[in-house]
Write a protein that holds these residues in place. Structure first.
Motif, PDB file in Angstrom:
ATOM      1  N   TRP A 136       5.438  -5.239   1.093  1.00  0.00           N
ATOM      2  CA  TRP A 136       5.334  -4.285  -0.006  1.00  0.00           C
ATOM      3  C   TRP A 136       6.629  -3.988  -0.749  1.00  0.00           C
ATOM      4  O   TRP A 136       6.592  -3.488  -1.850  1.00  0.00           O
ATOM      5  CB  TRP A 136       4.831  -2.920   0.491  1.00  0.00           C
ATOM      6  N   TYR A 187      -6.926  -4.845  -4.114  1.00  0.00           N
ATOM      7  CA  TYR A 187      -7.003  -3.389  -4.116  1.00  0.00           C
ATOM      8  C   TYR A 187      -7.908  -2.914  -5.250  1.00  0.00           C
ATOM      9  O   TYR A 187      -7.627  -3.153  -6.426  1.00  0.00           O
ATOM     10  CB  TYR A 187      -5.616  -2.779  -4.301  1.00  0.00           C
ATOM     11  N   HIS A 215      -4.058   5.364  -4.328  1.00  0.00           N
ATOM     12  CA  HIS A 215      -4.425   4.999  -5.694  1.00  0.00           C
ATOM     13  C   HIS A 215      -3.253   4.445  -6.476  1.00  0.00           C
ATOM     14  O   HIS A 215      -3.110   4.681  -7.662  1.00  0.00           O
ATOM     15  CB  HIS A 215      -5.082   6.176  -6.435  1.00  0.00           C
ATOM     16  N   ARG A 216      -2.355   3.734  -5.791  1.00  0.00           N
ATOM     17  CA  ARG A 216      -1.266   3.055  -6.503  1.00  0.00           C
ATOM     18  C   ARG A 216      -0.828   1.763  -5.830  1.00  0.00           C
ATOM     19  O   ARG A 216       0.315   1.343  -5.947  1.00  0.00           O
ATOM     20  CB  ARG A 216      -0.091   4.002  -6.728  1.00  0.00           C
ATOM     21  N   GLY A 217      -1.743   1.159  -5.089  1.00  0.00           N
ATOM     22  CA  GLY A 217      -1.455  -0.176  -4.555  1.00  0.00           C
ATOM     23  C   GLY A 217      -0.527  -0.200  -3.370  1.00  0.00           C
ATOM     24  O   GLY A 217       0.041  -1.233  -3.058  1.00  0.00           O
ATOM     25  N   GLU A 218      -0.381   0.930  -2.679  1.00  0.00           N
ATOM     26  CA  GLU A 218       0.622   0.993  -1.625  1.00  0.00           C
ATOM     27  C   GLU A 218       0.073   1.255  -0.231  1.00  0.00           C
ATOM     28  O   GLU A 218       0.834   1.537   0.685  1.00  0.00           O
ATOM     29  CB  GLU A 218       1.666   2.072  -1.973  1.00  0.00           C
ATOM     30  N   CYS A 219      -1.261   1.202  -0.047  1.00  0.00           N
ATOM     31  CA  CYS A 219      -1.750   1.488   1.306  1.00  0.00           C
ATOM     32  C   CYS A 219      -2.835   0.544   1.798  1.00  0.00           C
ATOM     33  O   CYS A 219      -2.939   0.284   2.990  1.00  0.00           O
ATOM     34  CB  CYS A 219      -2.230   2.937   1.409  1.00  0.00           C
ATOM     35  N   CYS A 274      -8.155  -0.006  -6.262  1.00  0.00           N
ATOM     36  CA  CYS A 274      -7.471   1.034  -7.047  1.00  0.00           C
ATOM     37  C   CYS A 274      -6.581   0.435  -8.127  1.00  0.00           C
ATOM     38  O   CYS A 274      -6.206   1.115  -9.067  1.00  0.00           O
ATOM     39  CB  CYS A 274      -6.640   1.943  -6.146  1.00  0.00           C
ATOM     40  N   MET A 275      -6.218  -0.836  -7.977  1.00  0.00           N
ATOM     41  CA  MET A 275      -5.353  -1.490  -8.959  1.00  0.00           C
ATOM     42  C   MET A 275      -6.159  -2.425  -9.859  1.00  0.00           C
ATOM     43  O   MET A 275      -5.602  -3.277 -10.540  1.00  0.00           O
ATOM     44  CB  MET A 275      -4.234  -2.273  -8.257  1.00  0.00           C
ATOM     45  N   GLN A 322      -2.846  -8.693  -0.900  1.00  0.00           N
ATOM     46  CA  GLN A 322      -3.787  -8.289  -1.936  1.00  0.00           C
ATOM     47  C   GLN A 322      -3.143  -8.357  -3.313  1.00  0.00           C
ATOM     48  O   GLN A 322      -3.769  -8.778  -4.289  1.00  0.00           O
ATOM     49  CB  GLN A 322      -4.287  -6.860  -1.675  1.00  0.00           C
ATOM     50  N   LEU A 323      -1.889  -7.897  -3.412  1.00  0.00           N
ATOM     51  CA  LEU A 323      -1.223  -7.906  -4.714  1.00  0.00           C
ATOM     52  C   LEU A 323      -0.875  -9.333  -5.138  1.00  0.00           C
ATOM     53  O   LEU A 323      -0.870  -9.643  -6.327  1.00  0.00           O
ATOM     54  CB  LEU A 323       0.023  -7.016  -4.684  1.00  0.00           C
ATOM     55  N   GLN A 331      -3.844 -10.945  -6.769  1.00  0.00           N
ATOM     56  CA  GLN A 331      -4.185 -10.422  -8.088  1.00  0.00           C
ATOM     57  C   GLN A 331      -3.063 -10.614  -9.094  1.00  0.00           C
ATOM     58  O   GLN A 331      -3.312 -10.901 -10.267  1.00  0.00           O
ATOM     59  CB  GLN A 331      -4.507  -8.927  -7.934  1.00  0.00           C
ATOM     60  N   GLY A 342      -2.686  -6.943 -13.871  1.00  0.00           N
ATOM     61  CA  GLY A 342      -2.761  -5.500 -14.015  1.00  0.00           C
ATOM     62  C   GLY A 342      -2.038  -4.715 -12.933  1.00  0.00           C
ATOM     63  O   GLY A 342      -1.991  -3.481 -12.984  1.00  0.00           O
ATOM     64  N   ARG A 349      -0.359   4.749 -15.369  1.00  0.00           N
ATOM     65  CA  ARG A 349      -0.614   5.963 -14.574  1.00  0.00           C
ATOM     66  C   ARG A 349       0.581   6.889 -14.600  1.00  0.00           C
ATOM     67  O   ARG A 349       0.435   8.108 -14.674  1.00  0.00           O
ATOM     68  CB  ARG A 349      -0.903   5.594 -13.122  1.00  0.00           C
ATOM     69  N   LEU A 357      -1.048  -1.164 -14.556  1.00  0.00           N
ATOM     70  CA  LEU A 357      -1.761   0.064 -14.205  1.00  0.00           C
ATOM     71  C   LEU A 357      -0.805   1.129 -13.675  1.00  0.00           C
ATOM     72  O   LEU A 357      -0.940   2.307 -13.995  1.00  0.00           O
ATOM     73  CB  LEU A 357      -2.866  -0.228 -13.174  1.00  0.00           C
TER      74      LEU A 357
END
Ligand SMILES: Cc1cc2nc3c(=O)[nH]c(=O)nc-3n(C[C@H](O)[C@H](O)[C@H](O)COP(=O)(O)OP(=O)(O)OC[C@H]3O[C@@H](n4cnc5c(N)ncnc54)[C@H](O)[C@@H]3O)c2cc1C
Ligand code: FES
Ligand code: FES
Lengths: 160, 327
Positions: B234, A58, A41-45, A60-61, B103-104, B107, B31, B39, B35
């Motif tokens: 990552w 993701y 739940h933080r974009g790392e998996c 979760c992000m 993915q990142l 986005q 985001g 968090r 986010l």
């Protein structure tokens, strides 16, 4: 709470959520679609990977309201009627998992890759799933399954 | 769980600016960093203003002067795929594709990448550190292997962005819009060191939006971006180097060399630039210039490894330029 209309796997779904909810929580807790997994739940998996307008990201992000008006596809939406879709078949055929926790994310990432690039090279496959961790280290089989998925998809006539 | 906030989706820049009055009102682009900050309670938010539907903030177009204009909300994936970016500023395509994960990149946006907050674990964690208004920087005397070796003090964050060093080397500008009006400033004036501004990493005033990134014309420009990270995906840069060079007959006429991941702002290595201008960057020049890259560095207890790393990637990037002989 705000009302949202989400288009998930081709169906319109109405939910009432707090805007701070992630798309992942809404998919899992409100819509009962538990294919997308919550790993970090933080974009790392990557276990929460879904397609938004055909592109992997993701869940979760992603704030749930950001998904409004978009076409969301989860691993459940990759079925071919009652049968497994081509990427799912290829993962089963090549034994591309051990515990299976990362698998739905991997499958969705591969589906997204193949939609953009139907015949990826091994290097492109490796990059394509580089945002999806597999703790069990099933990578070699995941790469093989992705290659096989490209063949299966081509054989069945493209987009599932 | 994120804090509770109101969410609005603006349709125009004006509408977004109207919403962006309050102190804890936050801009939401992709985001992917916002986010995480919310968090981890790095800062608060009572209202999140999404730019998703604001017209005119995405896409890449040619500027009248032959340069490029990149909409602030253009995703990193689009930047890295763009044939114009790849053709004119290959270093920028390399930098964008070195960010995070596919993915990142699908986005995350270019403006968001420039405006993202630092990754220092004290800043992100439950420490009331200097950057958050506290008395001290916990990285000094703490766990500091990912912290600054250049330009640090009183806070030792490194700027996390991969595109920032490249855009600075390319002499890019950003267009900033706020209630008070609009301005375009060079990235050299956009980023600030903690000794100037402790609480933020750039000159954006609260409520301002980066709408465009402006690239000057590229004729005869060579550019490259080299990033070193612990994992192949990552990870943020342990160190990176962006090159933007012009040359005639292999002889460098103009050089911009910017380091990432080693200072609180993208760090211009002027000594390297001086060492290579007027030369053909032969082996010895490359080595000497690379040694100059760490001039003035002051490593902390656990991050001195960054010095040979910087020298290595600067030398490697210069040698690569030398081997690539433009016809
Ligand atoms: C696991 C992980 C790994 C990552 N790895 C990398 C990496 O290797 N390299 C790297 O560079 N980054 C990395 N990132 C950081 C981040 O995802 C990217 O930098 C991304 O480009 C941020 O863009 P965004 O549009 O999602 O920003 P957002 O999260 O929407 O915004 C980031 C910040 O900038 C502000 N902001 C956004 N857009 C604007 C605007 N137009 N005007 C004014 N303010 C604005 C927001 O209020 C927020 O504070 C990583 C993030 C994660 C979660
Ligand atoms: S749960 Fe979304 S990336 Fe890990
Ligand atoms: S199969 Fe176990 S994490 Fe990938």
């Amino acid at each position: 709470m705000i009302p949202l209309t989400l288009r998930v796997n081709g169906r319109e779904r109405r939910v009432l959520v707090e805007p701070r909810q992630s798309l992942l929580r809404v998919l899992r807790d409100e819509l009962g679609l538990t294919g997308a997994k919550e790993g970090c739940h933080r974009g790392e998996c990557g276990s929460c990977t879904v397609l938004m307008d055909g592109v992997p990201l993701y869940a979760c992000m992603t704030l749930a309201p950001e998904a409004e008006g978009r076409e969301i596809t989860t691993v459940e939406g990759l079925l071919d009627g009652e049968a497994l879709g081509p990427v799912q078949d290829a993962f089963a055929e090549h034994d591309a998992f051990q515990c299976g926790f990362c698998t739905s994310g991997q499958i969705v990432a591969v589906e997204g890759l193949l939609r953009a690039n139907p015949q990826p090279s091994l290097e492109e496959i490796r990059t394509g799933v580089s945002g999806n961790l597999c703790r069990c280290g099933a990578y070699p089989n995941i790469f093989r399954a992705a290659g096989r998925a490209a063949e299966l998809r081509a054989g069945r006539g493209g987009d599932s | 769980m994120l804090p509770n906030f109101a969410y609005v989706r603006a349709r125009t820049v004006e509408e977004a600016l109207e919403h962006l009055g309050g102190e804890d009102t936050r801009v939401h682009a992709g985001g992917t960093d916002l986010l995480g900050c919310l968090r981890d309670r790095v800062f608060a938010a009572d209202k999140v203003v999404s730019l998703r539907d604001v017209e005119g903030l995405t896409g890449i177009r040619r500027a009248a002067d032959g340069g490029l204009v990149l909409g602030g909300l253009t995703t990193l994936a689009e930047v890295s795929r763009s044939s114009e970016v790849r053709g004119l500023y290959p270093g920028l395509a390399q930098a964008a594709s070195a960010v995070a994960s596919p993915q990142l990149r699908n986005q995350g946006t270019l403006a968001g990448n420039l405006c993202q907050r630092p990754r220092c674990w004290y800043f992100r964690g439950e420490f009331h550190c200097a950057k958050k208004g506290g008395a001290q920087c916990y990285a000094v005397g703490g766990q500091n292997r990912y912290h600054a070796v250049l330009g640090g003090g009183p806070c030792y964050i490194v700027h996390p962005s991969d595109t920032a060093p490249m855009l600075l080397a390319l002499d890019a500008a950003v267009r900033i819009v706020g209630r008070a009006g609009e301005r375009a400033i060079k990235l050299a004036e956009f980023f600030v060191l903690p000794e100037v501004e402790l609480a933020r990493e750039n000159v954006l005033a609260p409520g301002e939006i980066v709408t465009e990134i402006l690239l000057p014309p590229a004729p005869g420009l060579y550019s490259s971006y080299r990033k070193v990270r612990e994992r192949g995906a990552w990870d943020f840069a342990l160190a990176s180097v962006a090159l933007a060079l012009r040359s005639i007959g292999g002889r460098v006429t103009q050089a911009s060399v910017v380091l990432g991941g080693v200072a609180p702002a993208p760090w211009r290595a002027e000594a390297v630039e001086r060492a290579i201008v007027g030369t053909t960057v032969d082996e010895k020049t490359a080595r000497d210039a690379a040694a100059a890259a760490v001039e003035g560095a002051e490593p902390l207890e656990w991050n001195a490894y960054k010095l040979p790393l910087i020298r290595g990637i600067v030398e490697e990037s210069l040698r690569r330029f030398h081997d690539y002989q433009p016809s």
